[in-house]
Design a protein around this motif. Structure first.
Motif, short mmCIF file in Angstrom:
data_model
loop_
_atom_site.label_atom_id
_atom_site.label_comp_id
_atom_site.label_asym_id
_atom_site.label_seq_id
_atom_site.Cartn_x
_atom_site.Cartn_y
_atom_site.Cartn_z
N ARG A 83 12.08 -1.37 21.84
CA ARG A 83 12.03 -0.76 20.51
C ARG A 83 12.47 -1.74 19.44
N ARG A 84 13.24 -2.76 19.87
CA ARG A 84 13.66 -3.78 18.90
C ARG A 84 12.47 -4.55 18.37
N ILE A 85 11.54 -4.89 19.27
CA ILE A 85 10.34 -5.62 18.83
C ILE A 85 9.53 -4.73 17.90
N MET A 86 9.40 -3.46 18.32
CA MET A 86 8.65 -2.50 17.52
C MET A 86 9.28 -2.38 16.12
N HIS A 87 10.61 -2.33 16.09
CA HIS A 87 11.32 -2.21 14.81
C HIS A 87 10.98 -3.39 13.91
N SER A 88 10.98 -4.60 14.48
CA SER A 88 10.68 -5.80 13.68
C SER A 88 9.29 -5.67 13.05
N PHE A 89 8.33 -5.19 13.85
CA PHE A 89 6.97 -5.04 13.30
C PHE A 89 6.93 -3.96 12.23
N LYS A 90 7.72 -2.90 12.44
CA LYS A 90 7.72 -1.81 11.46
C LYS A 90 8.23 -2.30 10.10
N VAL A 91 9.33 -3.08 10.15
CA VAL A 91 9.88 -3.61 8.90
C VAL A 91 8.85 -4.52 8.23
N ALA A 92 8.25 -5.39 9.06
CA ALA A 92 7.26 -6.32 8.51
C ALA A 92 6.11 -5.54 7.87
N LEU A 93 5.67 -4.47 8.55
CA LEU A 93 4.58 -3.65 8.02
C LEU A 93 4.96 -3.05 6.67
N ALA A 94 6.16 -2.48 6.60
CA ALA A 94 6.60 -1.83 5.36
C ALA A 94 6.65 -2.84 4.22
N ILE A 95 7.22 -4.02 4.48
CA ILE A 95 7.34 -5.01 3.41
C ILE A 95 5.97 -5.53 3.00
N THR A 96 5.12 -5.77 3.99
CA THR A 96 3.78 -6.27 3.66
C THR A 96 3.02 -5.25 2.82
N LEU A 97 3.10 -3.97 3.22
CA LEU A 97 2.42 -2.91 2.46
C LEU A 97 2.91 -2.89 1.01
N VAL A 98 4.23 -2.83 0.85
CA VAL A 98 4.80 -2.71 -0.50
C VAL A 98 4.49 -3.95 -1.32
N SER A 99 4.60 -5.13 -0.68
CA SER A 99 4.38 -6.34 -1.46
C SER A 99 2.91 -6.51 -1.83
N MET A 100 2.02 -5.96 -0.99
CA MET A 100 0.60 -6.04 -1.34
C MET A 100 0.30 -5.16 -2.57
N VAL A 101 0.96 -4.01 -2.60
CA VAL A 101 0.84 -3.14 -3.77
C VAL A 101 1.24 -3.92 -5.02
N TYR A 102 2.27 -4.72 -4.87
CA TYR A 102 2.82 -5.48 -5.98
C TYR A 102 1.91 -6.67 -6.32
N TYR A 103 1.28 -7.22 -5.28
CA TYR A 103 0.53 -8.46 -5.48
C TYR A 103 -0.86 -8.21 -6.07
#
Lengths: 453, 453
Positions: B32-52
């Motif tokens: 679940r630790r690996i999954m968590h890392s991907f989840k955080v990355a997904l959230a940041i990528t999504l939000v930053s794309m909105v911004y970009y």
């Protein structure tokens, strides 16, 4: 209607008064908490005034926000924690900024259409990797906040809509405000009534040893109940309860101890603590102290049986050596605490430790001779068990002594000439007279390894 | 030169390989630790794309930074922690924003010259007060992050150089981006492979009970060493060590357990856990489990003496009832763990608990009859102590049973009809047959009071 409302308004009043009393107690228990609140308020007011007053505001610009943000998140209770966060924040911002610029430049090579996709992928991969490193114990312990700030800054820089030349200007601005905020925190934290994590862990270890010592010193009297009846007993009852429960906080002291020792690592030398003070050795003493506390917890269960033991002959014959053994063990612990407190070699505890070991032998002989004949099992079993656990506790204290001796060497505690002679004569004896439990040592090694892998 | 460098480069290689192996193990231990890392990355990528992406960027403006910042600081490992931080951040921003506007309006009444001074004083007082509230245990446990964000937002709003009408626009912008960031975190955290703090604390309690159970089941055989020599003994040795050490992690489980239970409080109902699942009761079981572990720690010290006891007659006479008592106590614990795992009434453990209590009586009688005559003290004392501590452990397990029974009632565990009949017949017997240690109860009450003052 009034009658209906009154009780509830009275209740609120009572609970508000109660709340205020509890808050007052918090401040009285540790006045440094009040001081800390004022220090944080001072830092934020200073930084925000810099931001608010126009001439300076024009210089720093909108990035002034970052100065306030830095102060709010970096200012921690202890100086070590503030330093840890401040350093982490500064360094991580720098590294992430550079990497972010690199990522931006790299993505721009792919042309304006592919740029967002490449950037998105880069952010995704780096953020996932950085998040995962936060699970690595060593990084979690010391650089957790740095990684968080790395993720934040990298995403912000990589995704910002500006061209590289404008980013450089922005980065310079932001870094300078972060340094302004961080420096304000660190200076106030170190210079205005500093709260040292190192001092706190030092005092925690001392108070834990003292708590165990008080229990052991009082245990014999409590278990065999040889105190005189009447006024005196009543008077002592109130203090009794506190020493019988105080040790329980030692059982769960690991988390606090570890985090304080970790923050102490960041602190500059101060007072009697040098920069490279052996904080690891404190944790070693802490592990052994807790082990001793576990035995005391097992012992504590036998205080209920004490009513009928006072009367039994078997109890009476064992009472004296047992009480003395417990008392001397307690004194040895107290002297150990004192020697850490005064940064001196634990020479005074040697004598008490030796006496308690002599009493171990005496207890064993007394048990041997007294056990001949028939006894009521309900009376003898608890006494034998208590004596046996007490003997284990003496063993524990012996290993605590060795650990404190190690600390006194590593931290170069003062050792007067005749003390050093004494220790040469005695410490070998102390160390060798009771063989150390290999298992205990193994456990400590395992624990220490866990703490510092 | 090459010869000088080779060993060090080899060393680096080895340490890098070692590091990679350790990181791999981290991932394997809990994917679940690996999954968590991907989840955080997904959230940041999504939000930053909105911004970009420009069209959206124009809408949200520079405040888009706050969306990324929110994701970075709010996204935690467990769903409960993410919810706790997200809610705290949203609410604190709102309250602090309103208060900040109020402060700004109030200060402006004093005229442009006095305004900065009044504002400075207001910021100082409110920040100091808010910082102090972070020391109040209840607030620290549940709203610590909220107070931090309150301080941040209040200072930012109060000190911002803008007029009130522009601030309103800014506040709307900032709040909407924070809600965007927070919502992204919460949705991803709850919907993509959620890590429930509640499930974790549930499993932690179960695994702690199982660890103690394994120790007790194996202890008798280990202490009296009646295992056959040869291949079998060698084979079992490897597993031996793990069960003899596993329980040690229970000793220091308090901090993890408490923080997980606190975060579980924030989680919505999921699976077998309703919204108001009795997490307090889990902590109660945890306290009792640790108490049992302390006794086991005291017991563990006696495994070293076991070599010579096997041969003594006294040891042989006590061996059987003691081993059975320990075994049955272990089984009772295992059944308790199983019943929590399967959300069913702990009816199966009643039988084992009763057998172990019968064995308590038998051990006492055996000791009574065997102790007549002269024995080598070195042999008898450890055996009597071990038996006595084991009896204490049975008492502990009895109170764990009562706590698990309480949990099964509060969480409405399934109870088949004949099971409920059985429990009516048996549980009263179980509860009454061994009088509960008032002191233990008092300790639990104190602990619980500390946890939920």
């Amino acid at each position: 209607m009034e009658i209906v409302f009154k009780p509830s308004s009275l209740k609120t009043k009572v609970s508000i008064v109660d709340f205020i009393k509890r808050v007052e107690k918090l401040g009285k228990d540790d006045p440094r908490r009040i001081m800390h609140s004022f220090k944080v308020a001072l830092a934020i007011t200073l930084v925000s005034m810099v931001y608010y007053l126009r001439p300076l505001y024009k210089g720093i610009g909108d990035a002034g926000i970052w100065a306030i943000l830095t102060v709010v998140v970096v200012f921690e209770y202890t100086a070590g924690a503030t330093l840890c966060k401040g350093m982490n924040r500064g360094l991580a911002t720098l590294v992430a900024g550079v990497l972010g610029l690199g990522a931006k430049y790299f993505a721009s090579l792919f042309g304006p259409k592919a740029e967002p996709i490449v950037l998105g992928c880069l952010v995704f991969v780096l953020v996932a990797a950085a998040t995962f490193t936060r699970f690595i114990p060593h990084i979690k312990r010391r650089y957790d906040y740095g990684v968080l700030i790395f993720i934040l800054t990298f995403s912000l820089v990589a995704v910002s809509g500006y061209r590289v030349d404008k980013i450089l200007e922005l980065a310079h601005q932001r870094l300078s405000t972060i340094i302004l905020g961080g420096a304000t925190c660190i200076i106030i934290s170190l210079c205005v009534c500093p709260v040292w994590a190192g001092e706190d862990v030092h005092n925690l270890i001392i108070s834990n040893l003292e708590k165990l010592s008080r229990f052991l010193e009082g245990f014999g009297g409590e278990f065999f109940q040889f105190t005189a009846e009447g006024d005196k007993a009543d008077e002592s009852k109130e203090t009794d309860k506190s020493f019988l429960v105080a040790y329980k906080s030692v059982l769960n002291s690991k988390a606090t101890e570890e985090s304080l020792a970790n923050f102490a690592w960041w602190e500059p030398g101060h007072g009697n603590f040098r920069f490279s003070h052996p904080w690891k050795q404190y944790m070693k003493i802490g592990v052994l102290t807790r082990q001793c506390a576990y035995h005391i917890e097992a012992l504590n269960g036998y205080l209920d049986h004490s009513k009928f033991q006072a009367s039994s002959d078997f109890g009476k014959s064992v009472q004296e050596p047992c009480t003395k053994m417990s008392m001397e063990a307690g004194k040895a612990l107290k002297e150990l605490a004192l020697s850490i407190k005064s940064f001196s070699y634990p020479s005074n505890s040697i004598m008490h430790l030796q006496t308690s070991k002599k009493m171990v032998k005496e207890v064993k002989t007394t048990l041997q001779t007294s056990l001949v004949g028939e006894w009521d099992l309900l009376e003898t079993i608890p006494i034998i068990t208590v004596a046996s656990i007490l003997i284990d506790i003496v063993k524990c204290i012996d290993s605590i002594f060795v650990a404190v001796e190690g600390l006194s060497e590593q931290a170069r505690f003062t050792k007067s000439l005749n003390e050093s002679e004494k220790s040469h004569l005695c410490s070998g004896e102390v160390v060798q007279s009771v063989p150390h439990d290999d298992q205990d040592k193994g456990f400590v090694a395992v624990m220490i390894h866990k703490i510092f892998p």
